[in-house]
Design an enzyme around this catalytic site. Sequence first.
Site, short mmCIF file in Angstrom:
data_model
loop_
_atom_site.label_atom_id
_atom_site.label_comp_id
_atom_site.label_asym_id
_atom_site.label_seq_id
_atom_site.Cartn_x
_atom_site.Cartn_y
_atom_site.Cartn_z
N GLY A 300 -5.03 1.59 -4.64
CA GLY A 300 -4.08 0.53 -4.91
C GLY A 300 -2.86 0.59 -4.02
O GLY A 300 -2.97 0.92 -2.83
N HIS A 301 -1.68 0.33 -4.60
CA HIS A 301 -0.45 0.24 -3.81
C HIS A 301 -0.13 1.56 -3.13
O HIS A 301 0.30 1.59 -1.97
CB HIS A 301 0.70 -0.19 -4.72
CG HIS A 301 1.93 -0.60 -4.00
ND1 HIS A 301 1.97 -1.66 -3.11
CD2 HIS A 301 3.20 -0.08 -4.01
CE1 HIS A 301 3.19 -1.78 -2.62
NE2 HIS A 301 3.95 -0.84 -3.14
N PHE A 302 -0.32 2.65 -3.85
CA PHE A 302 -0.10 3.99 -3.28
C PHE A 302 -1.44 4.65 -2.97
O PHE A 302 -1.74 5.76 -3.42
CB PHE A 302 0.74 4.84 -4.23
CG PHE A 302 2.19 4.45 -4.28
CD1 PHE A 302 3.03 4.72 -3.22
CD2 PHE A 302 2.72 3.79 -5.38
CE1 PHE A 302 4.37 4.36 -3.24
CE2 PHE A 302 4.06 3.42 -5.42
CZ PHE A 302 4.88 3.71 -4.35
#
Length: 322
Positions: A300-302
């Site tokens: 995901g985002h990280f």
Amino acid sequence: MSKSTRTLGLAAAAAGMVAMTPASASPTPISAPTVPAVRTLYKSETVKGLKVFYREAGDPALPTIVLLHGFPTSSHMYRDLIPALAGRFHVIAPDYIGFGQSDAPAASEFTYSFDNLTAHVTGLLDQLHLTSYVLYMQDYGGPVGFRIFAQRPSQVKGLVIQNANAYLDGVGDMPKQVFLPLWEKRDATTEAAARTFLKPETTRFQYTFGARDPEAISPDNWTIDQALLDRPGTDAYQLDLLANYKTNVALYDSWHAAFRKYQPKTLIVWGKNDPFFIPAGAEAFKRDLPKAKLVWLDGGHFALEENVGLVAHEIDLAFAGE
């Protein structure tokens, strides 16, 4: 055999072993644990009157890569990538003013804008006498890094872009619903919506949503980030930065022009399950940087949390020896 007989036998055996050991023999030395050849050092410089903290590793004679972190984290997000790169690169990972271990003056004492965050990063690079480097950017690292690239294209030898936007194509529905109204009119109502991005559940969500295995994501990440977000007065300047993000969008066209003009070597590594900065944002870079390599990460985002090895390998392929 009686207990006393067994005891005497053991004593005799021990005596025999001692007798067979030369008097001059010394105990076998125990090897000291191997110390890694590359260490991460934790340093700071005073830039424009404020302390800028940074992590450093690797030989300064090697090509430099500058790791620019996202929101709401710090250089802590690169704790595993730094040693993975430091054998082939000189690595610098700063904390922006207001983040991590850097100074965090009150919003009434410092103008929190992306221009100012960038000025303190470039000030650090200047004080470290760095004039050639690759920029790695995630989330907020994008507007900081793209400003640096636009200001100093001759110094930037390449870009690594990980879930960092320079195109509206990449803005997901969730941030659009919160930030477009804030950018149009900042008031109590739009600020209240933006404050949801400062809450513990949102911080954790950014790390776990879209992860290949959420149980493999250390809770230290969101615990540390949230502890820093919860410092008194931090909400005020974080809201200032969320509102100031519209200045990044206003610069998109100029960044695209710089991409087209200078054609920096570019590696895009993108968490394909990111609900904030969606995959279309990664693909959009190819319009202006057609030679860019795009690698999808299962995350995901990280996404770096579960893909450090792959990312380090792709950086080596693209930039080692630059």
